[in-house]
Design a protein around this motif. Structure first.
Motif, PDB file in Angstrom:
ATOM      1  N   LEU A  11      32.327   8.397 -10.745  1.00 47.35           N
ATOM      2  CA  LEU A  11      31.363   9.449 -10.379  1.00 47.35           C
ATOM      3  C   LEU A  11      31.035   9.393  -8.893  1.00 47.35           C
ATOM      4  O   LEU A  11      30.911  10.410  -8.224  1.00 47.35           O
ATOM      5  N   GLU A  12      30.901   8.183  -8.356  1.00 46.36           N
ATOM      6  CA  GLU A  12      30.570   8.016  -6.939  1.00 46.36           C
ATOM      7  C   GLU A  12      31.714   8.482  -6.057  1.00 46.36           C
ATOM      8  O   GLU A  12      31.509   9.058  -4.993  1.00 46.36           O
ATOM      9  N   GLU A  13      32.929   8.219  -6.529  1.00 44.01           N
ATOM     10  CA  GLU A  13      34.105   8.540  -5.722  1.00 44.01           C
ATOM     11  C   GLU A  13      34.328  10.048  -5.635  1.00 44.01           C
ATOM     12  O   GLU A  13      34.755  10.554  -4.618  1.00 44.01           O
ATOM     13  N   GLU A  14      34.048  10.723  -6.752  1.00 47.89           N
ATOM     14  CA  GLU A  14      34.328  12.161  -6.799  1.00 47.89           C
ATOM     15  C   GLU A  14      33.471  12.891  -5.787  1.00 47.89           C
ATOM     16  O   GLU A  14      32.248  12.859  -5.851  1.00 47.89           O
ATOM     17  N   LYS A  15      34.145  13.546  -4.875  1.00 42.75           N
ATOM     18  CA  LYS A  15      33.380  14.243  -3.846  1.00 42.75           C
ATOM     19  C   LYS A  15      33.018  15.635  -4.316  1.00 42.75           C
ATOM     20  O   LYS A  15      31.898  16.097  -4.157  1.00 42.75           O
ATOM     21  N   ASP A  16      33.975  16.304  -4.937  1.00 40.15           N
ATOM     22  CA  ASP A  16      33.676  17.654  -5.385  1.00 40.15           C
ATOM     23  C   ASP A  16      33.366  17.648  -6.873  1.00 40.15           C
ATOM     24  O   ASP A  16      34.115  17.148  -7.697  1.00 40.15           O
ATOM     25  N   GLY A  17      32.223  18.193  -7.180  1.00 35.66           N
ATOM     26  CA  GLY A  17      31.878  18.347  -8.598  1.00 35.66           C
ATOM     27  C   GLY A  17      31.378  17.059  -9.224  1.00 35.66           C
ATOM     28  O   GLY A  17      31.546  15.970  -8.698  1.00 35.66           O
ATOM     29  N   PHE A  18      30.770  17.222 -10.337  1.00 35.53           N
ATOM     30  CA  PHE A  18      30.113  16.132 -11.021  1.00 35.53           C
ATOM     31  C   PHE A  18      30.633  16.161 -12.451  1.00 35.53           C
ATOM     32  O   PHE A  18      30.463  17.146 -13.175  1.00 35.53           O
ATOM     33  N   ASP A  19      31.360  15.119 -12.823  1.00 34.99           N
ATOM     34  CA  ASP A  19      31.983  15.138 -14.144  1.00 34.99           C
ATOM     35  C   ASP A  19      30.940  14.837 -15.216  1.00 34.99           C
ATOM     36  O   ASP A  19      30.491  13.701 -15.372  1.00 34.99           O
ATOM     37  N   LYS A  20      30.585  15.883 -15.933  1.00 31.60           N
ATOM     38  CA  LYS A  20      29.515  15.750 -16.919  1.00 31.60           C
ATOM     39  C   LYS A  20      29.884  14.753 -18.018  1.00 31.60           C
ATOM     40  O   LYS A  20      29.037  13.991 -18.484  1.00 31.60           O
ATOM     41  N   THR A  21      31.153  14.738 -18.415  1.00 31.97           N
ATOM     42  CA  THR A  21      31.523  13.868 -19.532  1.00 31.97           C
ATOM     43  C   THR A  21      31.332  12.401 -19.168  1.00 31.97           C
ATOM     44  O   THR A  21      30.903  11.602 -20.006  1.00 31.97           O
ATOM     45  N   LEU A  22      31.641  12.062 -17.913  1.00 29.09           N
ATOM     46  CA  LEU A  22      31.455  10.673 -17.486  1.00 29.09           C
ATOM     47  C   LEU A  22      29.981  10.303 -17.551  1.00 29.09           C
ATOM     48  O   LEU A  22      29.607   9.244 -18.063  1.00 29.09           O
ATOM     49  N   PHE A  23      29.153  11.194 -17.018  1.00 29.69           N
ATOM     50  CA  PHE A  23      27.721  10.886 -17.018  1.00 29.69           C
ATOM     51  C   PHE A  23      27.190  10.812 -18.443  1.00 29.69           C
ATOM     52  O   PHE A  23      26.397   9.921 -18.773  1.00 29.69           O
TER      53      PHE A  23
END
Lengths: 874, 171
Positions: free
Chosen positions: A240-252
């Motif tokens: 999640l921290e690495e992803e710059k674009d967008g926020f992966d809801k499933t991970l959270f």
């Protein structure tokens, strides 16, 4: 048998410890026993244990010693004793990095690792992987693959963990085992699953997509191991921290679902991950805070600690989110574990509101006596930050601090309290009088000389400006009668300051000083005589120069300058003006993150200032040796845009008649070598360019320095200038890997840089005058310049910031911070102009309707300087 | 920071004077023996009397337990999950207690130094938690020979022992 047992018991009761006072030489000598046949397993085992114990105690074995012992050890493979074999593995692991040729045991270990005895196989794998290198790895690859999926958990774990270690030296081979590792993740055993998941992640970690798939796969099929869960949460959070674009809801969502896991370990891991995520909003925090709140009341100290530590972390970024837990935190203030209690307090102090402060302070007071000095200091720090946050509560805090001062405590603790009181006095004028009287009371009975002198110094500075300065004199004079020489000397200095500031008090001060002239200590007597004579002149200028605003040089620089003076043969008297003035540093503010005591490592020596370093560098260059003392060095200015081919920064060094421009260059092209680098400058403003000093070579990514020397115009009013700059150099193309140029012939090239400005502030050095009024009188109105200006500034603060920046002078007596809600303000600034002339500026500011009117008065010991300074505003 | 299985920075077992009996540092937090000793000294003075289970020193989280004259420590970074560290500590503590059975104290530990060293190696390998269940660790650490019943010893050994016995009686 019985007899043997008995004799062993005797040994025990005798308290003989075979590991006490082991000597390396004799232990190594004993390894000869390994050559005996038949092998005495028990004896050999003890020797191996001794070797391990010795290494464990930090004994260093030389490679030859270790190799010798190692070769002796190889004989022990002949013995079938289980214990001996196991100890042998341990020794091999320990010596793997010290001894030479350790690979000779490879075949023995391979045999054990593929044998029937499970008790050997795991440890043998771990030992083997420790001594193996990449080339050897190929030959055991087949066995490793089998071991990873072995049905024995110890073998499988050993193979997986060893593979993780091997990943460090050669990931390629291990990556080929990915199928076996994936299979192992499905193991029923919690540890095997954990190790397999860790290895699988290491193998795939560079492939973002594969990792996301991995998380989603295992988050659905429930893992058995809580350790594996914790690891998966970390992987998800990292993703999640690495992803710059967008926020992966499933991970959270996965992390959040872990808050409802049955194991505390997983719950806490999930909560802590949510708290640490940068993208977390206060809404998402709620469930995590709820979980932590429950943990706060756990019977286990480590759980409470974990919870309050994480809450403390939240309180820095989202204080409001933690308020729900305030009651739980208050219960923890009295926790038996002091780390927990302190964390609870610092958290509460951050989240608490003004109305709760009184209650909180009362609670803290109830247990202050039980905790160690170290934690008391943490509390004192927290109080300081609280004071800054709620200035109106200074009464409560002050009396609290005063009561702490009265109690017993060590030097560090008392110092923290005194520092806090001083910080509060400086921040909040309303607290001044009560703070000073608490400190007065403190020095009445103070065992710590540095603190007493510090307080006396403060009294000397602040006391004369209070409404009733006379009441402090009694406290100070008591020190003159009762204390040791150091404190007496400080007290005498403080008294003199009262005398210099107040005409009413002067006669009484003279009487007191006169008595000290007979003091038995040289320093005290000298000071008293000196101050007595100056004060009895009744000359304001003299008092200001020698009592109120004294020397402003950095001790390190002064020491160096005096040393140089002593070494050179000269008739000239020492000129104090060559010593750079002390750099005014920002007052230390406690950071918001102070949470737990840190071990303070005191710096023995005050560090040389930045200017001292520059001065040393420049004086080492022969071309600049004749320039005289360095007056001022500016902060570095970028002359290039970020991320261009070449990066150039400029530092301006001002001397009495010259300016040296220092260009710090960096070549960011790895296929170029620059030579004869120089910055050509031109100007139309009367400055004369004297010489250039080139940087002979500028290889890729290695900083280089070029200098340009210019002469300041004779006309003293001409100081501002703009210089056009061009970077000129010879380029040689080179091999990016070796840095060797392809051919000897290069070609000339140049590169445009931004202009360098020389402003008024480059000619002025900041100086702090603790008593501005006295200096103002001292310099006098002889060269005074007065003018009024209209500045188009949106606010007083903005105007003050700009004036300070343009003039480059030091604001005095805290006038850089205008009182809130007022439209008028007087800004006082002081400095030294190039050549050693004092400059004092008083700016009366008035704000009305989108503009600031300024009446500027400049005084100086030189007639031209005020005009120059005024230019800065115009 | 990349997720990794290298969680444990060190495991220590100190005696009542703060001397290291058993222990290992798994990373370079304290590269020299001098720094290690200095750290252990601070750690010991702060923990041997307090009954707190957890403490933060020098930017490290340390969980600890004591019994009689033995002090057990597990060291991790401050960002580490404290509950995991405690589980390692408990495994270490329980395993040593199982090995020393009758008397969990320094004297017994010295006698069983080899087994205890093996146990530590089975709990943590270079900073990775290897096993967390004390019973499993016990299984992997072999039983020492002197505890094995007489019947399992070779005839040669028994004869040799008898000979030694007689010799010493005659002296």
């Amino acid at each position: 048998m019985l007899g043997k047992k008995d004799s062993k018991k005797d040994d025990e009761s005798g308290g003989s410890n075979p590991f006490k006072n082991l000597e390396k030489a004799s232990v190594l000598q004993e390894t000869r026993t390994f050559n005996e046949t038949p092998i005495n397993a028990k004896k050999c085992c003890l020797i191996l244990t001794k070797i391990l114990y010795m290494i464990n105690q930090g004994e260093h074995l030389a490679p030859t010693e270790a190799t010798q012992a190692f070769f002796a050890m190889t004989k022990l493979f002949q013995c079938k004793d289980v214990m001996l074999r196991r100890m042998l593995y341990l020794c091999i692991k320990e010596m793997a990095n010290i001894a030479n040729d350790v690979i000779i045991v490879t075949s023995s270990l391979t045999k054990d690792m593929t044998g029937k005895e499970d008790i050997y196989r795991g440890p043998a794998i771990r030992a083997l992987c420790r001594i193996t290198d990449n080339t050897m790895l190929q030959s055991i690859e087949r066995y490793m693959k089998q071991a990873i999926v072995d049905k024995s958990r110890s073998v499988s774990s050993a193979a997986l963990v060893s593979s993780l270690h091997l990943m460090k030296q050669g990931p390629e081979v291990v990556k080929r085992w990915v199928n076996e590792v994936s299979e192992a993740v499905n193991s029923d055993n919690v540890m095997v699953q954990y190790h397999a998941l860790g290895l699988l992640y290491q193998i795939k970690k560079n492939d973002k997509l594969a990792i996301t798939k991995l998380v989603s796969k295992f988050s659905k099929s429930s893992l058995r191991s809580p350790y594996a869960y914790c690891f998966l949460i970390r992987v998800a959070a990292h993703q999640l921290e690495e992803e710059k674009d967008g926020f992966d809801k499933t991970l959270f969502d996965f992390i959040e679902s872990c808050l409802r896991h049955k194991s505390d370990m997983v719950i806490y891991e999930a909560a802590s991950a949510i708290v640490s995520l940068k993208c977390t909003t206060s809404k998402e925090l709620v469930s995590a805070v709820g979980v932590l709140q429950l943990l706060c009341s756990s019977p286990k100290p480590s759980l409470r600690y974990a919870a309050v530590k994480t809450l403390n972390k939240i309180s820095i970024t989202h204080p409001a989110a933690v308020t729900a837990c305030n009651i739980d935190l208050e219960n923890l203030i009295t926790d038996q574990n002091r780390s927990i209690a302190t964390l609870a307090i610092t958290t509460l102090l951050k989240t608490g509101n003004e109305s709760g402060v009184d209650r909180l302070m009362k609670q803290i007071a109830s247990f202050m006596s039980e905790i160690s000095d170290e934690f008391k200091i943490v509390v004192v720090d927290a109080i300081q930050s609280l004071c800054l946050k709620f200035p109106r509560k200074h009464n409560v805090m002050m009396s609290f601090l005063a009561s702490m001062l009265r109690e017993d405590g060590g030097f560090e603790y008392k110092k923290a309290i005194v520092n806090t009181i001083i910080a509060i006095i400086e921040e909040n004028p309303e607290a001044k009088e009560s703070g000073l009287s608490h400190l007065c009371e403190f020095i009445e009975d103070c065992d710590f000389l540095p603190l007493a002198t510090r307080v006396l110094h403060l009294l000397g500075r602040e006391g004369p400006r209070t409404t009733t300065p006379a009441k402090y004199i009694r406290y100070i004079y008591n020190r003159v009668i009762l204390e040791s020489a150091e404190v007496r000397a400080a007290a005498v200095s403080a008294l003199a300051k009262f005398g210099a500031s107040s005409d009413d008090l002067l006669p009484s001060i003279l009487v007191l000083l006169n008595r000290s002239k007979l003091d038995e200590d040289d320093e005290v007597r000298d000071r008293a005589t000196f101050f007595y004579d100056i004060l009895s002149q009744n000359d304001k200028a003299l008092s200001s120069a020698y009592i109120l605003n004294t020397l402003n040089v950095s001790p390190v620089s002064l020491e160096r300058a005096l040393l140089q003076y002593n070494q050179s043969v000269t008739e000239k008297p020492f000129d104090i003006k060559v010593v750079p003035t002390i750099e005014v540093t920002e007052s230390h503010k406690p950071s918001a993150e102070t949470s737990l005591p840190k071990t303070v490592k005191p710096t023995d020596k005050p560090a040389a200032s930045r200017q001292d370093l520059y001065s040393e560098q420049l004086s080492a260059i022969p071309e600049f040796a004749h320039l005289g003392p360095l007056f001022k060095s500016s902060a570095p200015v970028d002359l290039t845009e970020p991320e261009t081919e070449y990066s150039v920064k400029c530092v301006k060094h001002t001397f009495t008649n010259y300016i040296v421009f220092q260009f710090d260059c960096l070549n960011t092209l790895n296929d170029q070598l620059l030579e004869k680098v120089v910055v050509k400058m031109d100007t139309a403003d009367g400055y004369e360019i004297i010489s250039y000093k080139t940087c002979p070579k500028l290889p890729y990514n290695t900083p280089g320095v070029a200098y340009t020397l210019v002469k300041i115009p004779e006309d003293p009013s001409q100081v501002v200038a703009t210089f056009g700059c061009n970077l000129k150099f010879v380029v040689k193309d080179c091999d990016p890997n070796t840095g060797e140029p392809d051919n000897e012939e290069g070609y000339q090239d140049e590169y445009g840089l931004e202009n360098v400005e020389v402003t008024v502030s480059d000619h002025v050095q900041k100086v702090l005058k603790p008593n501005f009024g006295a200096s103002w009188e001292e310099v006098g109105a002889e060269n005074e310049l007065e003018d009024t200006y209209a500045l188009s500034m949106p606010s007083l603060e903005e105007a003050i910031k700009n004036i300070i920046q343009f003039m480059g002078l030091q604001p005095c007596e805290r006038t850089e911070r205008p009182p809130e809600g007022k439209n008028t303000h007087v800004l006082l600034m002081a400095g030294i102009y190039r050549g050693g002339h004092d400059v004092l500026v008083r700016a009366k500011l008035a704000y009305n309707d989108g503009g600031v009117a300024m009446q500027l008065t400049i005084r100086s010991s030189d007639s031209i300087v005020p005009q120059v300074i005024a230019q800065a505003v115009g | 920071m990349n997720p990794s299985l290298y969680l444990v920075k060190g495991i220590l077992l100190l005696d009542n004077d703060g001397n290291r009996l058993l222990g290992k540092y798994y990373d370079s937090t304290f590269p020299t023996i001098k720094e290690q000793r200095a750290f252990e000294k601070i750690l010991f003075t702060k923990t041997h009397k307090a009954n707190g289970e957890i403490i933060m020193i020098d930017g490290l989280t340390i969980v600890y337990r004591s019994i009689v004259d033995l002090h057990f420590y597990v060291i991790g970074s401050t960002s580490e999950n404290e509950i995991i560290l405690v589980s390692v500590l408990n495994c270490f503590y329980d395993t040593i207690s199982l090995i020393l059975k009758r008397g969990v104290e320094k004297k017994a530990l010295i006698d069983y130094m080899d087994t205890c060293t093996l146990a530590l190696d089975e709990i943590c390998d270079s900073g990775i938690i290897l096993e967390i269940d004390p019973m499993s660790v016990m299984q992997r650490v072999s039983v020492r020979e002197s505890d094995v019943a007489l019947g399992e010893q070779t005839l040669f050994d028994v004869l040799k022992m008898a000979k030694d016995q007689i010799k010493s009686n005659f002296k």
